[in-house]
Design a protein around this motif. Structure first.
Motif, PDB file in Angstrom:
ATOM      1  N   GLY A 142     106.324  52.408 -12.112  1.00 42.20           N
ATOM      2  CA  GLY A 142     105.153  53.478 -11.557  1.00 42.20           C
ATOM      3  C   GLY A 142     103.864  53.556 -11.235  1.00 42.20           C
ATOM      4  O   GLY A 142     102.710  53.778 -11.476  1.00 42.20           O
ATOM      5  N   CYS A 143     103.368  52.781 -12.752  1.00 42.13           N
ATOM      6  CA  CYS A 143     101.980  52.309 -13.102  1.00 42.13           C
ATOM      7  C   CYS A 143     101.108  51.157 -12.872  1.00 42.13           C
ATOM      8  O   CYS A 143     101.655  50.147 -12.632  1.00 42.13           O
ATOM      9  CB  CYS A 143     102.892  52.638 -15.065  1.00 42.13           C
ATOM     10  SG  CYS A 143     103.706  53.948 -15.746  1.00 42.13           S
ATOM     11  N   THR A 144      99.708  51.460 -12.976  1.00 40.92           N
ATOM     12  CA  THR A 144      99.029  50.282 -13.108  1.00 40.92           C
ATOM     13  C   THR A 144      98.558  50.132 -14.423  1.00 40.92           C
ATOM     14  O   THR A 144      99.001  50.910 -15.576  1.00 40.92           O
ATOM     15  CB  THR A 144      97.992  50.665 -12.351  1.00 40.92           C
ATOM     16  OG1 THR A 144      97.407  51.418 -12.249  1.00 40.92           O
ATOM     17  CG2 THR A 144      98.905  50.270 -10.983  1.00 40.92           C
ATOM     18  N   ALA A 145      97.561  49.537 -14.795  1.00 36.40           N
ATOM     19  CA  ALA A 145      96.647  48.793 -15.582  1.00 36.40           C
ATOM     20  C   ALA A 145      95.171  47.889 -15.283  1.00 36.40           C
ATOM     21  O   ALA A 145      94.992  47.502 -14.662  1.00 36.40           O
ATOM     22  CB  ALA A 145      97.813  47.846 -17.043  1.00 36.40           C
ATOM     23  N   THR A 146      94.156  48.125 -16.914  1.00 36.94           N
ATOM     24  CA  THR A 146      93.032  47.344 -16.698  1.00 36.94           C
ATOM     25  C   THR A 146      93.931  46.169 -17.778  1.00 36.94           C
ATOM     26  O   THR A 146      94.360  46.568 -18.815  1.00 36.94           O
ATOM     27  CB  THR A 146      92.188  47.789 -17.348  1.00 36.94           C
ATOM     28  OG1 THR A 146      92.538  48.830 -16.542  1.00 36.94           O
ATOM     29  CG2 THR A 146      91.159  47.110 -17.503  1.00 36.94           C
ATOM     30  N   VAL A 147      93.662  44.974 -17.766  1.00 37.71           N
ATOM     31  CA  VAL A 147      93.824  43.579 -18.863  1.00 37.71           C
ATOM     32  C   VAL A 147      92.679  42.913 -18.717  1.00 37.71           C
ATOM     33  O   VAL A 147      91.730  42.814 -18.073  1.00 37.71           O
ATOM     34  CB  VAL A 147      94.551  42.488 -17.609  1.00 37.71           C
ATOM     35  CG1 VAL A 147      94.662  42.066 -16.595  1.00 37.71           C
ATOM     36  CG2 VAL A 147      94.742  41.890 -19.019  1.00 37.71           C
ATOM     37  N   PHE A 148      91.935  42.875 -19.706  1.00 36.35           N
ATOM     38  CA  PHE A 148      90.661  42.559 -20.464  1.00 36.35           C
ATOM     39  C   PHE A 148      90.751  41.325 -20.633  1.00 36.35           C
ATOM     40  O   PHE A 148      91.584  41.149 -22.171  1.00 36.35           O
ATOM     41  CB  PHE A 148      89.607  43.435 -20.695  1.00 36.35           C
ATOM     42  CG  PHE A 148      89.472  45.097 -20.574  1.00 36.35           C
ATOM     43  CD1 PHE A 148      89.090  45.138 -20.155  1.00 36.35           C
ATOM     44  CD2 PHE A 148      89.999  45.981 -21.360  1.00 36.35           C
ATOM     45  CE1 PHE A 148      88.193  46.561 -19.742  1.00 36.35           C
ATOM     46  CE2 PHE A 148      89.706  47.443 -21.527  1.00 36.35           C
ATOM     47  CZ  PHE A 148      88.993  47.605 -20.328  1.00 36.35           C
ATOM     48  N   VAL A 149      90.065  40.149 -19.994  1.00 33.36           N
ATOM     49  CA  VAL A 149      90.903  38.730 -20.429  1.00 33.36           C
ATOM     50  C   VAL A 149      89.712  38.132 -21.368  1.00 33.36           C
ATOM     51  O   VAL A 149      88.322  38.717 -20.622  1.00 33.36           O
ATOM     52  CB  VAL A 149      91.338  38.271 -19.009  1.00 33.36           C
ATOM     53  CG1 VAL A 149      92.428  38.417 -18.543  1.00 33.36           C
ATOM     54  CG2 VAL A 149      89.810  37.905 -17.770  1.00 33.36           C
ATOM     55  N   ILE A 150      89.579  37.034 -21.916  1.00 29.90           N
ATOM     56  CA  ILE A 150      88.676  36.343 -22.318  1.00 29.90           C
ATOM     57  C   ILE A 150      88.103  35.279 -20.954  1.00 29.90           C
ATOM     58  O   ILE A 150      88.555  34.411 -21.035  1.00 29.90           O
ATOM     59  CB  ILE A 150      88.801  35.880 -23.815  1.00 29.90           C
ATOM     60  CG1 ILE A 150      88.955  36.809 -24.373  1.00 29.90           C
ATOM     61  CG2 ILE A 150      87.964  35.226 -24.358  1.00 29.90           C
ATOM     62  CD1 ILE A 150      89.802  36.594 -25.485  1.00 29.90           C
ATOM     63  N   ALA A 151      86.887  35.688 -20.117  1.00 31.30           N
ATOM     64  CA  ALA A 151      86.231  34.457 -19.314  1.00 31.30           C
ATOM     65  C   ALA A 151      86.528  32.496 -19.917  1.00 31.30           C
ATOM     66  O   ALA A 151      86.628  32.221 -19.656  1.00 31.30           O
ATOM     67  CB  ALA A 151      85.280  34.998 -18.401  1.00 31.30           C
TER      68      ALA A 151
ATOM     69  N   VAL B 220      91.088  43.927 -13.183  1.00 32.14           N
ATOM     70  CA  VAL B 220      90.835  42.678 -14.459  1.00 32.14           C
ATOM     71  C   VAL B 220      89.581  43.256 -15.490  1.00 32.14           C
ATOM     72  O   VAL B 220      88.388  43.378 -13.972  1.00 32.14           O
ATOM     73  CB  VAL B 220      90.660  41.282 -13.230  1.00 32.14           C
ATOM     74  CG1 VAL B 220      90.158  40.155 -14.780  1.00 32.14           C
ATOM     75  CG2 VAL B 220      92.159  41.385 -13.311  1.00 32.14           C
ATOM     76  N   GLY B 221      89.111  43.033 -16.091  1.00 30.58           N
ATOM     77  CA  GLY B 221      88.273  43.349 -16.707  1.00 30.58           C
ATOM     78  C   GLY B 221      88.064  42.430 -17.563  1.00 30.58           C
ATOM     79  O   GLY B 221      88.285  41.476 -18.185  1.00 30.58           O
ATOM     80  N   SER B 222      86.738  42.733 -17.791  1.00 30.33           N
ATOM     81  CA  SER B 222      86.174  41.318 -19.050  1.00 30.33           C
ATOM     82  C   SER B 222      86.125  41.971 -20.508  1.00 30.33           C
ATOM     83  O   SER B 222      85.567  42.580 -20.884  1.00 30.33           O
ATOM     84  CB  SER B 222      83.993  41.097 -18.894  1.00 30.33           C
ATOM     85  OG  SER B 222      83.771  40.061 -20.311  1.00 30.33           O
TER      86      SER B 222
ATOM     87  N   VAL C 131      84.624  43.732 -10.725  1.00 24.44           N
ATOM     88  CA  VAL C 131      84.852  43.109 -12.295  1.00 24.44           C
ATOM     89  C   VAL C 131      83.451  44.661 -13.019  1.00 24.44           C
ATOM     90  O   VAL C 131      82.853  44.463 -13.488  1.00 24.44           O
ATOM     91  CB  VAL C 131      84.255  41.982 -13.209  1.00 24.44           C
ATOM     92  CG1 VAL C 131      84.556  42.901 -14.687  1.00 24.44           C
ATOM     93  CG2 VAL C 131      85.037  40.955 -12.727  1.00 24.44           C
ATOM     94  N   GLY C 132      84.425  45.602 -12.612  1.00 20.81           N
ATOM     95  CA  GLY C 132      84.008  47.347 -13.600  1.00 20.81           C
ATOM     96  C   GLY C 132      83.658  47.232 -14.612  1.00 20.81           C
ATOM     97  O   GLY C 132      83.293  48.563 -14.887  1.00 20.81           O
ATOM     98  N   GLY C 133      84.203  46.920 -15.819  1.00 16.59           N
ATOM     99  CA  GLY C 133      84.844  47.314 -17.165  1.00 16.59           C
ATOM    100  C   GLY C 133      85.080  46.038 -17.488  1.00 16.59           C
ATOM    101  O   GLY C 133      85.008  44.724 -17.796  1.00 16.59           O
ATOM    102  N   PHE C 134      83.831  46.190 -18.875  1.00 19.70           N
ATOM    103  CA  PHE C 134      84.023  45.585 -20.920  1.00 19.70           C
ATOM    104  C   PHE C 134      84.592  46.398 -21.080  1.00 19.70           C
ATOM    105  O   PHE C 134      84.910  47.441 -21.579  1.00 19.70           O
ATOM    106  CB  PHE C 134      82.419  45.649 -20.367  1.00 19.70           C
ATOM    107  CG  PHE C 134      82.387  44.171 -21.236  1.00 19.70           C
ATOM    108  CD1 PHE C 134      82.344  42.960 -21.496  1.00 19.70           C
ATOM    109  CD2 PHE C 134      82.378  44.682 -22.795  1.00 19.70           C
ATOM    110  CE1 PHE C 134      82.061  42.211 -21.899  1.00 19.70           C
ATOM    111  CE2 PHE C 134      82.014  43.657 -23.538  1.00 19.70           C
ATOM    112  CZ  PHE C 134      82.133  42.921 -22.929  1.00 19.70           C
ATOM    113  N   CYS C 135      85.319  45.331 -22.356  1.00 19.63           N
ATOM    114  CA  CYS C 135      85.497  45.886 -22.900  1.00 19.63           C
ATOM    115  C   CYS C 135      85.569  44.730 -24.855  1.00 19.63           C
ATOM    116  O   CYS C 135      84.919  43.526 -24.176  1.00 19.63           O
ATOM    117  CB  CYS C 135      87.347  45.730 -23.724  1.00 19.63           C
ATOM    118  SG  CYS C 135      88.317  46.153 -24.944  1.00 19.63           S
TER     119      CYS C 135
END
Length: 246
Positions: free
Chosen positions: A99-108, A142-144, A179-183
Motif C-alpha cells: 500500500g505504498c507509493t514512491a517517486t522515481v527520479f529518471v535521467i531524461a 516521476v521526477g527529474s 514534474v514537480g521534483g528534481f534530484c
C-alpha cells in the motif's frame, strides 16, 4: 548544516524537515561496488518493517502535499534515483503489496540506456520512455534527475539550465503530467544550482543527508542499503527524529 536546516524548518514550515528514504536499484546482484543495490527480498522486508511500525512509504508529491495540509503523520518519502528498469519489475509490485507509493527520479536524456557514469559497477538498464509513461499512469511520481547524470556544480549556466529545465520539459511531454521534483545527481548542489532549480519551477528538490545548502529545494534524505534490517532502520529513524527537531 544543522543551523541551515533549522532556519528553513522554522521560517518556511515551522516543522521539522520530512523523513525521506533514498534508494537506487532493487535487484539481485553479485557485485555492488557503489552500494546502490538492495536485494528484492530485503526491500520487501524493509517495507514490511515500515508498515509494522505505523509508517507508510509515499511519493514526495504526496508527502509534500500532506505536510502542507498538516496531515503527514506516519508518512515517509520513498525515492529512487537514476530510474533503473528494476523499479518497474521489482519495486512497483512490492509497493502495491504494502500500500505504498514512491517517486522515481529518471535521467531524461538516457532513457533506455544504462548507468554509464558508474565506471566500475555492473551495467544496469534504465527505464524506457514507455516504462516512464507506465509509471506515471500507475499513479507513481516521476521526477527529474537531469539530462545526463552530471555534476551540477561543474556546469556553466547554459549547461545547467539544460540539465534542469529541459529535462523537466521533456518528462512533462512524455508523461502528460507536471514534474514537480528534481534530484541532484551525486547530491551535488550549491546555492547557484539550488536557485536554478527553484527558478525552473520545481516544487521541491532532493539532496542527500549532508548538503552545503538546504531548504525545500535541497531536502536531506536518509540512505538505505542492502545491510539495513530492522535495527538499522530503527536507528536511522531515531537519528532523523533527533536531527530534524533540533
Amino acid at each position: 548544516m544543522t543551523q541551515t536546516v533549522t532556519r528553513w524548518a522554522r521560517s518556511e514550515t515551522e516543522r521539522p524537515f520530512p523523513y525521506v528514504l533514498m534508494y537506487h536499484s532493487v535487484a539481485t546482484y553479485s557485485r555492488d561496488p557503489y552500494l546502490v543495490t538492495v536485494d528484492p527480498q530485503r526491500f520487501e522486508r524493509q517495507l514490511r518493517w515500515l508498515r509494522r511500525n505505523g509508517l507508510r512509504g509515499v511519493s514526495m508529491r504526496e508527502l509534500m502535499q500532506a505536510r502542507q495540509e498538516g496531515d503527514a503523520s506516519g508518512l515517509v518519502g520513498l525515492t529512487f534515483d537514476d530510474g533503473y528498469t528494476d523499479f518497474v519489475h521489482n519495486v512497483r509490485p512490492s509497493l502495491e503489496k504494502y500500500g505504498c507509493t514512491a517517486t522515481v527520479f529518471v535521467i531524461a536524456g538516457r532513457l533506455g540506456g544504462h548507468n554509464a557514469w558508474d565506471a566500475d559497477g555492473p551495467r544496469k538498464r534504465l527505464v524506457t520512455a514507455e516504462e516512464v509513461r507506465g509509471i506515471a499512469a500507475a499513479g507513481l511520481e516521476v521526477g527529474s534527475h537531469g539530462m545526463l547524470h552530471q555534476q551540477m556544480s561543474e556546469l556553466d549556466d547554459e549547461e545547467l539550465l539544460v540539465e534542469i529545465a529541459e529535462s523537466r520539459e521533456r518528462l512533462r511531454d512524455l508523461t502528460g503530467q507536471d514534474v514537480g521534483g528534481f534530484c541532484y545527481p551525486y547530491g551535488d548542489v550549491d546555492l547557484r544550482v539550488r536557485n536554478t532549480v527553484e527558478a525552473a519551477g520545481y516544487d521541491y528538490a532532493c539532496a542527500i543527508w549532508r548538503s552545503p545548502v538546504s531548504g525545500r529545494h535541497a531536502l536531506p534524505r536518509t540512505y538505505v542499503g542492502d545491510r539495513d534490517g530492522g535495527l538499522r532502520l530503527l536507528a536511522k529513524r531515531l537519528r532523523h527524529a533527533l536531527t530534524a527537531n533540533r
